[in-house]
Design a protein around this motif. Structure first.
Motif, PDB file in Angstrom:
ATOM      1  N   LYS A 207      -0.035   5.309  16.089  1.00 58.02           N
ATOM      2  CA  LYS A 207      -0.084   3.857  15.872  1.00 58.02           C
ATOM      3  C   LYS A 207      -1.491   3.386  15.490  1.00 58.02           C
ATOM      4  O   LYS A 207      -1.667   2.668  14.506  1.00 58.02           O
ATOM      5  CB  LYS A 207       0.356   3.099  17.141  1.00 58.02           C
ATOM      6  CG  LYS A 207       1.796   3.338  17.522  1.00 58.02           C
ATOM      7  CD  LYS A 207       2.149   2.679  18.850  1.00 58.02           C
ATOM      8  CE  LYS A 207       1.403   3.259  20.020  1.00 58.02           C
ATOM      9  NZ  LYS A 207       1.644   4.693  20.249  1.00 58.02           N
TER      10      LYS A 207
ATOM     11  N   SER B 161      -3.987   5.098  14.381  1.00 58.00           N
ATOM     12  CA  SER B 161      -4.397   5.683  13.094  1.00 58.00           C
ATOM     13  C   SER B 161      -3.794   4.902  11.935  1.00 58.00           C
ATOM     14  O   SER B 161      -4.459   4.656  10.920  1.00 58.00           O
ATOM     15  CB  SER B 161      -3.944   7.142  13.001  1.00 58.00           C
ATOM     16  OG  SER B 161      -4.509   7.906  14.030  1.00 58.00           O
TER      17      SER B 161
ATOM     18  N   GLY C 286      -2.287   8.325  25.288  1.00 60.23           N
ATOM     19  CA  GLY C 286      -2.507   7.284  26.294  1.00 60.23           C
ATOM     20  C   GLY C 286      -3.773   6.504  26.053  1.00 60.23           C
ATOM     21  O   GLY C 286      -4.311   5.858  26.945  1.00 60.23           O
TER      22      GLY C 286
END
Ligand code: GTP
Ligand code: MG
Length: 195
Positions: free
Chosen positions: A36, A38, A57
């Motif tokens: 996400k 990236s 995480g």
């Protein structure tokens, strides 16, 4: 879309009040490590405004990026992070749910899934829940650089079936490395801005 400015405007943890924004929002959800942050960096054409890490995480907050004072790109915490405690997982799940349920400004919801794998139970649950709440989630099949072109159709079929998505659900193969699919995602954002 031409990026004239982008900045991380609001960061929300589990106890924060969600912002009442007056620009349209587009949200990116998906399990931890799916890519996400990236993708959001690729959209913003920045190397590391959204923090990316080899460790899953990384994004544990809801991050609102203001782009051009036209749209908010919203980076959601990854779900299904195996090493998180039960309590943490529940807390992140609640945050995502509360956000998707209560923001009036969400104009598009993207669900990211890894192109290489059969969707997890969490992915399927998230997809079903997004549809139930009333969104038409757009699926982004990430890390497309990791498969051969010849495998593409087969993997997309596996994703569609695994999520229980119908034939009208849009699935966009994407790679933050090669930028495959980036123009399609930018087109969606442009449509949101124009409407
Ligand atoms: P959380 O914040 O933990 O939810 O993760 P995330 O979904 O934001 O993933 P992130 O963007 O931090 O990427 C996780 C890892 O996958 C990093 O090591 C990235 O470099 C890698 N990665 C992300 N996108 C791609 C891609 O398109 N291709 C390849 N090969 N690796 C990718
Ligand atoms: Mg992240």
């Amino acid at each position: 879309m031409v990026i004239r400015s982008c900045n991380l405007e609001t960061v929300c943890g589990p106890t924060s009040t969600l912002p009442k924004n007056d620009l349209p929002e587009v949200a990116f959800a998906g399990k931890s490590n799916v890519g996400k942050s990236s993708l959001i960096n690729a959209v913003m054409n920045r190397k590391s405004l959204a923090r990316v890490s080899a460790q899953p995480g990384k994004t544990q907050t809801i991050n609102f990026y203001n782009i051009n004072d036209e749209i908010y790109v919203v980076d959601l915490p990854g779900y299904g992070f195996a090493k998180a405690s039960e309590k943490e997982r529940e807390r992140w799940g609640k945050m995502i749910e509360t956000y998707l349920n209560t923001s009036d400004m969400i104009r598009a919801v993207f669900l990211l899934v890894d192109i290489r794998h059969t969707p997890s139970a969490n992915d399927k649950q998230m997809f079903e829940w997004m549809a139930y709440v009333g969104y038409d989630p757009i699926v982004i099949a990430t890390k497309a650089d990791k498969i051969k072109r010849s495998q593409l159709d087969k993997q997309i079929k596996i994703l569609r079936e695994g999520l229980g998505a119908d034939k009208d659900t849009i699935i966009v193969p994407f790679s933050s490395q090669t930028k495959q699919g980036l123009d399609t995602i930018q087109d969606f954002l442009d449509q949101v801005i124009e409407n």
